[in-house]
Design a protein around this motif. Structure first.
Motif, PDB file in Angstrom:
ATOM      1  N   TRP A 107       0.793  -1.249  -0.094  1.00  0.00           N
ATOM      2  CA  TRP A 107       0.032   0.052  -0.005  1.00  0.00           C
ATOM      3  C   TRP A 107       0.882   1.167   0.003  1.00  0.00           C
ATOM      4  O   TRP A 107       0.537   2.274  -0.604  1.00  0.00           O
ATOM      5  CB  TRP A 107      -1.081   0.084   1.124  1.00  0.00           C
ATOM      6  CG  TRP A 107      -0.742   0.516   2.650  1.00  0.00           C
ATOM      7  CD1 TRP A 107      -0.249  -0.712   3.468  1.00  0.00           C
ATOM      8  CD2 TRP A 107      -0.161   1.801   3.221  1.00  0.00           C
ATOM      9  NE1 TRP A 107      -0.075   0.226   4.530  1.00  0.00           N
ATOM     10  CE2 TRP A 107      -0.081   1.428   4.470  1.00  0.00           C
ATOM     11  CE3 TRP A 107      -0.381   2.964   2.436  1.00  0.00           C
ATOM     12  CZ2 TRP A 107       0.205   2.565   5.208  1.00  0.00           C
ATOM     13  CZ3 TRP A 107      -0.132   3.811   3.499  1.00  0.00           C
ATOM     14  CH2 TRP A 107       0.337   3.887   4.512  1.00  0.00           C
ATOM     15  N   PRO A 108       1.938   1.241   0.565  1.00  0.00           N
ATOM     16  CA  PRO A 108       2.681   2.659   0.595  1.00  0.00           C
ATOM     17  C   PRO A 108       3.073   2.888  -0.763  1.00  0.00           C
ATOM     18  O   PRO A 108       3.250   3.950  -1.270  1.00  0.00           O
ATOM     19  CB  PRO A 108       3.907   2.390   1.255  1.00  0.00           C
ATOM     20  CG  PRO A 108       3.574   1.163   2.332  1.00  0.00           C
ATOM     21  CD  PRO A 108       2.601   0.323   1.415  1.00  0.00           C
ATOM     22  N   GLU A 109       3.191   1.987  -1.751  1.00  0.00           N
ATOM     23  CA  GLU A 109       3.682   2.064  -3.174  1.00  0.00           C
ATOM     24  C   GLU A 109       2.762   2.438  -4.020  1.00  0.00           C
ATOM     25  O   GLU A 109       2.680   3.406  -4.805  1.00  0.00           O
ATOM     26  CB  GLU A 109       4.429   0.745  -3.625  1.00  0.00           C
ATOM     27  CG  GLU A 109       5.147   1.080  -4.921  1.00  0.00           C
ATOM     28  CD  GLU A 109       5.590   0.015  -5.562  1.00  0.00           C
ATOM     29  OE1 GLU A 109       5.866  -0.327  -6.807  1.00  0.00           O
ATOM     30  OE2 GLU A 109       6.249  -1.093  -4.713  1.00  0.00           O
ATOM     31  N   LEU A 110       1.491   1.388  -3.819  1.00  0.00           N
ATOM     32  CA  LEU A 110       0.274   1.967  -4.569  1.00  0.00           C
ATOM     33  C   LEU A 110      -0.399   3.073  -4.434  1.00  0.00           C
ATOM     34  O   LEU A 110      -1.007   3.621  -5.140  1.00  0.00           O
ATOM     35  CB  LEU A 110      -0.588   0.503  -4.560  1.00  0.00           C
ATOM     36  CG  LEU A 110       0.114  -0.870  -4.957  1.00  0.00           C
ATOM     37  CD1 LEU A 110      -0.854  -1.903  -4.724  1.00  0.00           C
ATOM     38  CD2 LEU A 110       0.520  -0.577  -6.602  1.00  0.00           C
ATOM     39  N   GLN A 111      -0.172   3.379  -3.054  1.00  0.00           N
ATOM     40  CA  GLN A 111      -1.082   4.583  -2.534  1.00  0.00           C
ATOM     41  C   GLN A 111      -2.772   4.723  -2.899  1.00  0.00           C
ATOM     42  O   GLN A 111      -3.196   5.439  -3.443  1.00  0.00           O
ATOM     43  CB  GLN A 111      -0.576   6.085  -3.090  1.00  0.00           C
ATOM     44  CG  GLN A 111       0.874   6.138  -2.624  1.00  0.00           C
ATOM     45  CD  GLN A 111       0.813   6.512  -0.765  1.00  0.00           C
ATOM     46  OE1 GLN A 111      -0.042   7.417  -0.704  1.00  0.00           O
ATOM     47  NE2 GLN A 111       1.765   6.164  -0.139  1.00  0.00           N
ATOM     48  N   PRO A 112      -3.143   3.474  -2.548  1.00  0.00           N
ATOM     49  CA  PRO A 112      -4.789   3.490  -2.779  1.00  0.00           C
ATOM     50  C   PRO A 112      -5.464   4.325  -2.094  1.00  0.00           C
ATOM     51  O   PRO A 112      -5.226   4.687  -0.924  1.00  0.00           O
ATOM     52  CB  PRO A 112      -5.035   1.855  -2.548  1.00  0.00           C
ATOM     53  CG  PRO A 112      -4.149   1.642  -1.344  1.00  0.00           C
ATOM     54  CD  PRO A 112      -2.627   2.144  -1.657  1.00  0.00           C
ATOM     55  N   ASP A 113      -6.755   4.795  -2.486  1.00  0.00           N
ATOM     56  CA  ASP A 113      -7.670   5.512  -1.834  1.00  0.00           C
ATOM     57  C   ASP A 113      -8.304   4.828  -0.798  1.00  0.00           C
ATOM     58  O   ASP A 113      -8.730   5.562   0.006  1.00  0.00           O
ATOM     59  CB  ASP A 113      -8.492   6.534  -2.795  1.00  0.00           C
ATOM     60  CG  ASP A 113      -7.817   7.470  -3.524  1.00  0.00           C
ATOM     61  OD1 ASP A 113      -7.820   7.349  -4.806  1.00  0.00           O
ATOM     62  OD2 ASP A 113      -7.278   8.310  -3.152  1.00  0.00           O
ATOM     63  N   VAL A 114      -8.489   3.527  -0.817  1.00  0.00           N
ATOM     64  CA  VAL A 114      -9.220   2.671   0.111  1.00  0.00           C
ATOM     65  C   VAL A 114      -8.857   1.268  -0.082  1.00  0.00           C
ATOM     66  O   VAL A 114      -8.644   0.980  -1.308  1.00  0.00           O
ATOM     67  CB  VAL A 114     -10.968   2.957  -0.196  1.00  0.00           C
ATOM     68  CG1 VAL A 114     -11.163   2.312  -1.500  1.00  0.00           C
ATOM     69  CG2 VAL A 114     -11.560   2.200   0.921  1.00  0.00           C
ATOM     70  N   ILE A 115      -8.955   0.697   1.014  1.00  0.00           N
ATOM     71  CA  ILE A 115      -8.364  -1.112   0.871  1.00  0.00           C
ATOM     72  C   ILE A 115     -10.003  -1.494   1.169  1.00  0.00           C
ATOM     73  O   ILE A 115     -10.775  -1.242   1.946  1.00  0.00           O
ATOM     74  CB  ILE A 115      -7.616  -1.241   2.201  1.00  0.00           C
ATOM     75  CG1 ILE A 115      -6.211  -0.563   1.719  1.00  0.00           C
ATOM     76  CG2 ILE A 115      -7.250  -2.562   1.928  1.00  0.00           C
ATOM     77  CD1 ILE A 115      -5.205  -0.799   2.805  1.00  0.00           C
ATOM     78  N   LEU A 116     -10.406  -2.757   0.047  1.00  0.00           N
ATOM     79  CA  LEU A 116     -11.463  -3.477   0.713  1.00  0.00           C
ATOM     80  C   LEU A 116     -11.028  -4.630   0.918  1.00  0.00           C
ATOM     81  O   LEU A 116     -10.307  -5.392   0.054  1.00  0.00           O
ATOM     82  CB  LEU A 116     -12.412  -3.500  -0.761  1.00  0.00           C
ATOM     83  CG  LEU A 116     -13.737  -4.143  -0.651  1.00  0.00           C
ATOM     84  CD1 LEU A 116     -14.674  -4.059   0.357  1.00  0.00           C
ATOM     85  CD2 LEU A 116     -14.293  -4.270  -2.049  1.00  0.00           C
TER      86      LEU A 116
END
Length: 446
Positions: free
Chosen positions: A46-55
């Motif tokens: 997630w630090p690399e992808l920088q998603p706006d939300v995790i499902l």
């Protein structure tokens, strides 16, 4: 919807058919979706992808969705929405109390799920925008500190930065090492229309040749790569002439086609970013010497900014040095030493080949010496250790010598570690071991 406005999501579910179903739903709604099968993979991604939300699913082999929720730092992590076929009221209440954004039961209702995810993403973007504004203001003050001065060269540079920031076109920064090219690149990004999107720096001189394609283009399913990470924002290519020629050709195609195919994939990914590049070499000469493709240079040098060396700004020397003395006086909690006539003479007599970076380092050494009640500007400018700093044991003396020698070699060869090892007459493995043992920070040296 532009790449900058597209929401992104990281899906975590051990059921392959569910991952495919969710990806299809979200991509059809205009989202950028990535999926993994294990919650343990999230921390690295997630630090690399920088998603706006995790499902995330709740029940999975290994780490559960609730355990994933507990492992995240909610101050920096995106909101987490849990989804489960085994939902019950106590579990949902507990999840919300533990920091989950929402709890959705399977089978999910697509419209309701999309609404929840969109609201979570919007909230995350707003929070990031507030934090980014604070960082942006700090960086702008950092630019002001670096560009302190009254000479015509520095005043003109400040005006050009303000003019070019609003124009979304490629900019090539030219200037010697230590003149502040990355800081200027950040200012162009922070003051421009892409300020809310990522600024992704890539030091071409610090990446081994055999890792360039992986670092830039990424690997399907495991590493997004710098080009995808920069989509919607700004890609800063530092020391572009150090980029291998085969990679330059692929980079040119990405800039022209605005799409990239990660290693191991056959599906291109659309990317849009502003390119800012930098070089401490004469780019035209680099083309003649075969280090830089001419067609790539023509793509990068739509606008050119030249950063003046410090020796051309001698009227700013005392002002800059005094500023850095005050800065490090606060850091080390002492009153900054006063500048005498001999100190000013030493500042003006030096050529400052390392430019503002060297001046700043000299100011820090002067403040550190002042803590011991000793030192002078002339001594701080010298690269050799001060007499009172000479180690007492042979082992310590050898470590100081090796640290100085390896540091100089890294700077001289612009971080190309194979060339550094060859120049020092040692193997690459030995060099890596010494860097770790001596506590050297390669990025700080460049």
């Amino acid at each position: 919807m532009s790449a900058q406005d597209t929401y992104s999501i990281l899906i975590v579910d051990d059921d392959k058919s569910m991952r495919v179903s969710l990806i299809n739903l979200l991509e059809a709604a205009g989202w950028r979706a990535e999926a993994v099968s294990r919650a343990a993979q999230v921390e690295a991604l997630w630090p690399e992808l920088q998603p706006d939300v995790i499902l995330s699913d709740v029940r999975m082999p290994g780490m559960s969705g609730l355990e994933l929720l507990a492992s995240l730092d909610h101050n920096i992590a995106p909101p987490l929405v849990l989804i489960s076929a085994h939902g019950d009221i106590p579990t949902a209440v507990q999840a919300m109390q533990d920091g989950a954004y929402s709890f959705v039961e399977k089978p999910y209702e697509p419209r309701r799920l999309l609404t929840i995810l969109r609201h979570a993403a919007e909230q995350h973007r707003m929070a990031k925008g507030t934090e980014r504004l604070k960082v942006q203001l700090a960086r702008l003050s950092g630019l002001d500190r670096l560009l302190i001065g009254q000479t015509a060269e520095i005043a003109g540079l400040r005006e050009e930065i303000l003019d070019l920031a609003e124009i979304d076109m490629p900019v090539l920064l030219q200037g010697e090492t230590g003149t502040g090219k990355e800081l200027v690149a950040r200012a162009l990004h922070d003051l421009g229309p892409r300020a809310a999107a990522p600024f992704v720096p890539l030091n071409c001189a610090a990446i081994p040749a055999d890792q360039f394609e992986t670092e830039m283009f990424g690997i399907k399913g495991s590493h997004a790569g710098k080009l995808i990470a920069a989509s919607g924002g700004t890609l800063f290519l530092d020391e572009i002439s150090a980029c291998p020629l085969p990679v330059q050709a692929k980079l040119l195609r990405v800039i022209e086609d605005q799409e990239i195919t990660p290693i191991g994939s056959t599906t291109p990914v659309s990317v849009r970013f502003r390119v800012i590049s930098a070089s401490n070499l004469d780019t035209e000469q680099a083309v003649q010497d075969g280090h830089l493709r001419q067609d790539l240079l023509y793509r990068l040098n739509t606008m050119v900014l030249t950063l003046p060396p410090l020796r051309h700004r001698r009227d700013d020397l005392v002002l800059l040095y005094t500023h850095f003395l005050q800065e490090f006086g606060q850091v080390y909690e002492i009153t900054p030493p006063e500048l005498g006539p001999e100190d000013v003479a030493a500042l003006l007599a030096h050529d400052w080949p390392g430019n503002v970076r060297e001046l700043r380092n000299a100011a820090e050494r002067r403040v550190l010496a002042a803590r011991r009640g000793a030192g002078s500007v002339a001594a701080a400018i010298q690269s050799d250790p001060l007499v009172e700093d000479v180690p007492e044991t042979l082992r310590e003396a050898v470590a100081v010598f090796e640290r100085e020698l390896i540091g100089k070699a890294i700077r001289a060869h612009q971080g190309r570690m194979d060339a550094v090892a060859e120049a020092l007459g040692i193997g690459r493995r030995t060099l890596n071991e010494k860097i770790v043992k001596l506590g050297l920070d390669k990025d700080a040296l460049l």
